[in-house]
Enzyme design. Structure first.
Site, PDB file in Angstrom:
ATOM      1  N   ARG A   1       0.843  -1.210   0.000  1.00 53.68           N
ATOM      2  CA  ARG A   1       0.000   0.000   0.000  1.00 53.68           C
ATOM      3  C   ARG A   1       0.869   1.248   0.000  1.00 53.68           C
ATOM      4  O   ARG A   1       1.806   1.349   0.782  1.00 53.68           O
ATOM      5  CB  ARG A   1      -0.908  -0.020   1.236  1.00 53.68           C
ATOM      6  CG  ARG A   1      -1.839   1.173   1.322  1.00 53.68           C
ATOM      7  CD  ARG A   1      -2.927   0.976   2.341  1.00 53.68           C
ATOM      8  NE  ARG A   1      -2.484   1.101   3.716  1.00 53.68           N
ATOM      9  CZ  ARG A   1      -3.286   1.041   4.777  1.00 53.68           C
ATOM     10  NH1 ARG A   1      -4.588   0.818   4.610  1.00 53.68           N
ATOM     11  NH2 ARG A   1      -2.811   1.174   6.000  1.00 53.68           N
TER      12      ARG A   1
ATOM     13  N   TYR B   1      -8.697   2.767 -12.279  1.00 53.15           N
ATOM     14  CA  TYR B   1     -10.080   2.734 -11.796  1.00 53.15           C
ATOM     15  C   TYR B   1     -10.471   1.273 -11.541  1.00 53.15           C
ATOM     16  O   TYR B   1     -11.352   0.729 -12.201  1.00 53.15           O
ATOM     17  CB  TYR B   1     -11.027   3.356 -12.831  1.00 53.15           C
ATOM     18  CG  TYR B   1     -10.864   4.845 -13.020  1.00 53.15           C
ATOM     19  CD1 TYR B   1     -10.059   5.598 -12.164  1.00 53.15           C
ATOM     20  CD2 TYR B   1     -11.548   5.517 -14.030  1.00 53.15           C
ATOM     21  CE1 TYR B   1      -9.927   6.970 -12.334  1.00 53.15           C
ATOM     22  CE2 TYR B   1     -11.413   6.890 -14.195  1.00 53.15           C
ATOM     23  CZ  TYR B   1     -10.601   7.603 -13.350  1.00 53.15           C
ATOM     24  OH  TYR B   1     -10.482   8.959 -13.523  1.00 53.15           O
TER      25      TYR B   1
HETATM   26  C1  LIG Z   1     -10.327  10.244  -4.511  1.00 56.97           C
HETATM   27  C2  LIG Z   1      -9.616   9.586  -5.662  1.00 56.97           C
HETATM   28  C3  LIG Z   1      -9.256  10.361  -6.758  1.00 56.97           C
HETATM   29  C4  LIG Z   1      -8.556   9.796  -7.827  1.00 56.97           C
HETATM   30  N1  LIG Z   1      -8.215  10.587  -8.885  1.00 56.97           N
HETATM   31  C5  LIG Z   1      -7.486  10.066  -9.900  1.00 56.97           C
HETATM   32  C6  LIG Z   1      -7.054  10.871 -10.995  1.00 56.97           C
HETATM   33  O1  LIG Z   1      -7.317  12.063 -11.048  1.00 56.97           O
HETATM   34  N2  LIG Z   1      -6.322  10.271 -11.966  1.00 56.97           N
HETATM   35  C7  LIG Z   1      -6.010   8.946 -11.931  1.00 56.97           C
HETATM   36  O2  LIG Z   1      -5.321   8.456 -12.834  1.00 56.97           O
HETATM   37  N3  LIG Z   1      -6.428   8.159 -10.927  1.00 56.97           N
HETATM   38  C8  LIG Z   1      -7.151   8.692  -9.916  1.00 56.97           C
HETATM   39  N4  LIG Z   1      -7.554   7.880  -8.883  1.00 56.97           N
HETATM   40  C9  LIG Z   1      -7.198   6.465  -8.918  1.00 56.97           C
HETATM   41  C10 LIG Z   1      -5.794   6.264  -8.378  1.00 56.97           C
HETATM   42  O3  LIG Z   1      -4.841   6.693  -9.318  1.00 56.97           O
HETATM   43  C11 LIG Z   1      -5.554   4.781  -8.104  1.00 56.97           C
HETATM   44  O4  LIG Z   1      -6.485   4.317  -7.160  1.00 56.97           O
HETATM   45  C12 LIG Z   1      -4.137   4.527  -7.615  1.00 56.97           C
HETATM   46  O5  LIG Z   1      -3.862   3.158  -7.740  1.00 56.97           O
HETATM   47  C13 LIG Z   1      -3.962   4.974  -6.192  1.00 56.97           C
HETATM   48  O6  LIG Z   1      -2.630   4.886  -5.784  1.00 56.97           O
HETATM   49  P1  LIG Z   1      -2.349   4.717  -4.220  1.00 56.97           P
HETATM   50  O7  LIG Z   1      -0.903   4.561  -4.031  1.00 56.97           O
HETATM   51  O8  LIG Z   1      -3.044   5.802  -3.473  1.00 56.97           O
HETATM   52  O9  LIG Z   1      -3.156   3.393  -3.944  1.00 56.97           O
HETATM   53  P2  LIG Z   1      -2.880   2.008  -3.200  1.00 56.97           P
HETATM   54  O10 LIG Z   1      -4.241   1.578  -2.781  1.00 56.97           O
HETATM   55  O11 LIG Z   1      -1.854   2.143  -2.155  1.00 56.97           O
HETATM   56  O12 LIG Z   1      -2.326   1.090  -4.359  1.00 56.97           O
HETATM   57  C14 LIG Z   1      -3.037   0.783  -5.544  1.00 56.97           C
HETATM   58  C15 LIG Z   1      -2.468  -0.475  -6.190  1.00 56.97           C
HETATM   59  O13 LIG Z   1      -1.078  -0.338  -6.444  1.00 56.97           O
HETATM   60  C16 LIG Z   1      -0.306  -1.269  -5.671  1.00 56.97           C
HETATM   61  N5  LIG Z   1       0.835  -0.547  -5.125  1.00 56.97           N
HETATM   62  C17 LIG Z   1       0.782   0.504  -4.265  1.00 56.97           C
HETATM   63  N6  LIG Z   1       2.010   0.927  -3.988  1.00 56.97           N
HETATM   64  C18 LIG Z   1       2.875   0.143  -4.664  1.00 56.97           C
HETATM   65  C19 LIG Z   1       4.294   0.105  -4.760  1.00 56.97           C
HETATM   66  N7  LIG Z   1       5.045   0.967  -4.094  1.00 56.97           N
HETATM   67  N8  LIG Z   1       4.854  -0.857  -5.528  1.00 56.97           N
HETATM   68  C20 LIG Z   1       4.093  -1.736  -6.199  1.00 56.97           C
HETATM   69  N9  LIG Z   1       2.737  -1.736  -6.146  1.00 56.97           N
HETATM   70  C21 LIG Z   1       2.133  -0.806  -5.384  1.00 56.97           C
HETATM   71  C22 LIG Z   1      -1.252  -1.756  -4.608  1.00 56.97           C
HETATM   72  O14 LIG Z   1      -0.902  -3.026  -4.124  1.00 56.97           O
HETATM   73  C23 LIG Z   1      -2.581  -1.720  -5.309  1.00 56.97           C
HETATM   74  O15 LIG Z   1      -2.716  -2.838  -6.142  1.00 56.97           O
HETATM   75  C24 LIG Z   1      -8.249   8.430  -7.802  1.00 56.97           C
HETATM   76  C25 LIG Z   1      -8.626   7.653  -6.712  1.00 56.97           C
HETATM   77  C26 LIG Z   1      -9.296   8.210  -5.648  1.00 56.97           C
HETATM   78  C27 LIG Z   1      -9.716   7.367  -4.484  1.00 56.97           C
END
Ligand SMILES: Cc1cc2nc3c(=O)[nH]c(=O)nc-3n(C[C@H](O)[C@H](O)[C@H](O)COP(=O)(O)OP(=O)(O)OC[C@H]3O[C@@H](n4cnc5c(N)ncnc54)[C@H](O)[C@@H]3O)c2cc1C
Ligand SMILES: *[C@@H]1O[C@H](CO)[C@@H](O)[C@H](O)[C@H]1NC(C)=O
Ligand SMILES: *[C@@H]1O[C@H](CO)[C@@H](O)[C@H](O)[C@H]1NC(C)=O
Ligand SMILES: *[C@@H]1O[C@H](CO)[C@@H](O)[C@H](O)[C@H]1NC(C)=O
Ligand SMILES: *[C@@H]1O[C@H](CO)[C@@H](O)[C@H](O)[C@H]1NC(C)=O
Ligand SMILES: *[C@@H]1O[C@H](CO)[C@@H](O)[C@H](O)[C@H]1NC(C)=O
Length: 562
Positions: free
Chosen positions: A110, A476
């Site tokens: 995460r 998404y």
């Molecule tokens: C409020 C909101 C707004 C959003 N707006 C946008 C937007 O404007 N544009 C867009 O493109 N997307 C958007 N998203 C989607 C977002 O890009 C994805 O949900 C993205 O995967 C989130 O990254 P995270 O690190 O916060 O998530 P996490 O939940 O931490 O990770 C997402 C996935 O990636 C994996 N992962 C995380 N960190 C690593 C790492 N260091 N190495 C390998 N794998 C890893 C996780 O295991 C999981 O499968 C939005 C999501 C939300 C909830």
């Protein structure tokens, strides 16, 4: 037929031995030797002990909940990790990878926790969580106009640090400042600079990853295949991304934003009809997102559809208004509806924050509000007729809730070849749809109501969106596209969602995955599957085991019936 039966005969002993060869291992409390292993495998100069939270720890729940960004996965029945490692040094990541394999324990990764399906911190089988939020340094080098950004940084932090150094630089990434770099860039990442500069991964030039053997690799040592895969192939399949090196992009000192709303009574049909022709073809400096949602009509008790146009223009308001008058007069944009500001403050505007707010709000890691949510996505390749729009309004009003976000493509997006990165959605797409449901109370019934709503709207849109495959955006995440059980049908299960997300790039991702992580340690509900001879043999043996059992049952039946 003959060949098949001889294969079955040949594989019979393997099939019988199968359960003995692969015993199921499931424990519900974390083995103390797992903690020992973590301690033994981290560097004494960076003790891991304070980064380990077992379910015995009093902070366990607060650590786990700190980055849950979808309340659907904050219930007592949500599968919880046996242990959380809040890594603050690369050796902690290495220890987690080594010990996870030694103890045959599933590891979830995460960064920002924004995964729409909670895939980064939820599992049905015993698992532990590698939490990256402490690894969030951002090093900007204005001389080369690049930055090293660690996975646990949020987009808001990235934007803030860039703005600290320069008024003329930005980075093309998501609109929501609390999204994590790790998951976002792993899946492609897009934002309102997409038509000018492409996705986030189009501006990544190096990376650091810890692979399945615990090696810390960069672009040169990982090779171009793996480097390609981690630029949009989705998180959690290839290793743990520690950091990405990004290329900053030029933005003018003054940009212009606006947000205007038009209901059906205010000619929304006509304006939306024109938007679809204009938004994907207009100047790359202009990005106009369109949001459609049901609202109250002017007469009490009636419903209408409201179209909200929110835009970023890389230029001043005078040029914007004249461009709009020429290309999109139907919207009737007025100068007084435009706000001139800096690029970094436009981020606040787009996140619905007063643009006069101190910029430090971008460093806040807690979202403004948390909700229950469900998302789905689609791509549109042909404009929609006015009659069809009328039908869409009718459906939306019938459903009462349900929101669609339209993000126009074209511009730079259409210039980049779809094989350039695993993210394949390039030329030929007019816009992407995001279907949304947001709600604020828990419970099975409420949840089902909202999920059904999104599903129904998605179904209704079928004739208007891409098909064969029906394209979807991996950021998404949508588990309705299929879940991988990582058994004998793993490749086939993987193709279900893999082709939607990655189209023709899916098979290359499978090849790379098979090479770099042959034991499939990095796996999740929708990770890239492996394809090996062992995998095929296992698939065939399982299939034949099932058919033998079925055959025996059938024989028995016939005997009984006789
Ligand atoms: C409020 C909101 C707004 C959003 N707006 C946008 C937007 O404007 N544009 C867009 O493109 N997307 C958007 N998203 C989607 C977002 O890009 C994805 O949900 C993205 O995967 C989130 O990254 P995270 O690190 O916060 O998530 P996490 O939940 O931490 O990770 C997402 C996935 O990636 C994996 N992962 C995380 N960190 C690593 C790492 N260091 N190495 C390998 N794998 C890893 C996780 O295991 C999981 O499968 C939005 C999501 C939300 C909830
Ligand atoms: C958690 O507590 C139980 C009972 O107090 C103990 O048996 C177990 O070893 C502890 N687990 C860890 C990982 O500390
Ligand atoms: C950890 O290291 C100690 C001392 O070297 C050793 O006794 C112990 O067996 C090791 N534990 C594990 C799980 O590797
Ligand atoms: C998540 O659930 C816990 C336990 O029910 C609760 O204390 C916490 O407030 C919840 N988090 C949010 C953000 O609602
Ligand atoms: C809607 O369009 C019609 C005809 O194009 C025009 O006369 C009318 O003023 C418009 N209404 C609004 C609210 O803009
Ligand atoms: C819409 O109208 C309903 C009653 O018909 C009312 O309960 C609700 O608060 C209204 N919503 C808004 C946003 O005004």
């Amino acid at each position: 037929m003959k060949e098949l039966s001889s294969t079955i005969l040949l594989l019979l002993p393997i099939a019988v031995l199968f359960p003995l060869l692969f015993p199921a291992s499931a424990t519900n409390s974390v083995d103390i030797t797992f903690v020992d292993c973590l301690v033994n495998h981290s560097e004494p100069s960076h003790p891991i002990t304070s980064a380990i939270f077992t379910s015995n720890s009093s902070s366990f729940s607060s650590v786990l909940q700190a980055y849950i960004r979808n309340l659907r996965f904050n219930t007592s029945t949500t599968g919880k990790p046996l242990l959380v490692v809040t890594a603050s040094h690369v050796s902690h990541v290495q220890a987690a990878i080594i010990c996870g394999q030694k103890h045959k324990l599933l590891m979830k990764i995460r960064s920002g926790g924004h995964d729409y399906e909670g895939v980064s911190y939820v599992a049905q089988e015993p698992f532990f969580l590698l939490d990256m939020f402490n690894l969030r340094s951002i090093e900007i080098d204005m001389e080369t106009e690049t930055a090293w950004v660690q996975a646990g940084a949020t987009l808001g932090e990235v934007y803030y640090r860039i703005a600290e150094k320069s008024k003329n630089h930005g980075f093309p990434a998501g609109v929501c400042p609390t999204v994590g770099v790790g998951g976002h860039i792993s899946g492609g990442g897009y934002g309102n600079l997409m038509r000018k500069y492409g996705t986030s991964v189009d501006n990544v030039i190096d990376a650091q990853i810890v692979d399945v053997q615990g090696r810390l690799l960069n672009r040169r040592s990982m090779g171009e295949d793996l480097f390609w895969a981690i630029k949009g192939g989705g998180g959690g399949s290839f290793g743990v991304v520690l950091a990405y090196k990004i290329r900053l992009v030029q933005v003018p000192e003054t940009v212009t934003v606006f947000q205007v709303e038009r209901t059906l009574e205010q000619n929304a049909t006509d304006i939306v009809y024109n938007w679809q022709h204009v938004a994907p073809t207009i100047s790359n400096d202009l990005f106009i997102r369109l949001i459609l949602e049901v609202a109250n009509g002017t007469q009490i008790g009636t419903k209408t559809v409201r179209a909200t146009f929110i835009a970023l223009f890389l230029g001043d308001s005078k040029s914007l208004v004249s461009l709009m008058n020429e290309k999109f007069p139907q919207l009737g944009l007025k100068q007084c509806e435009c706000v001139e500001t800096s690029w970094v403050r436009s981020v606040l505007f787009w996140d619905n924050i007063d643009i006069a707010t101190p910029l430090e709000i971008l460093l806040g890691r807690q979202p403004q509000s948390l909700k229950y949510l469900k998302r789905k996505s689609d791509y549109v390749k042909k404009t929609i007729s006015k009659e069809s729009w009328e039908g869409i309004w009718k459906k939306m009003i019938e459903l009462e809730k349900g929101i669609m976000y339209f993000n126009p493509y074209g511009g730079r997006m259409a210039e980049i070849a779809s094989k350039e990165t695993p993210f394949p959605h390039r030329a030929g797409n007019l816009w992407k749809i995001q279907y949304q449901a947001n709600w604020y109370e828990g419970g099975e019934e409420v949840t089902q109501y909202h999920i059904n709503l999104v599903t129904e709207l998605h179904k209704y849109m079928t004739p208007f969106v891409s098909k064969n495959p029906r394209q979807a955006f991996v950021c998404y995440k949508d588990l309705d596209l299929g879940i991988n059980h990582h058994g004998f049908y793993s490749y086939f299960e993987g193709s279900a969602y893999g082709v939607n997300y990655f189209m023709d790039n899916f098979n290359r991702l499978v090849q790379i995955k098979t090479k770099v992580d042959p034991s499939n340690f990095f796996r999740s509900e929708q990770s890239i599957p492996i394809m090996t001879h062992v995998g095929i043999v296992r698939m065939v043996t399982e299939k034949s085991l099932v058919s033998i059992l079925f055959g025996l049952c059938a024989l028995n039946w016939i005997r009984i019936l006789k």
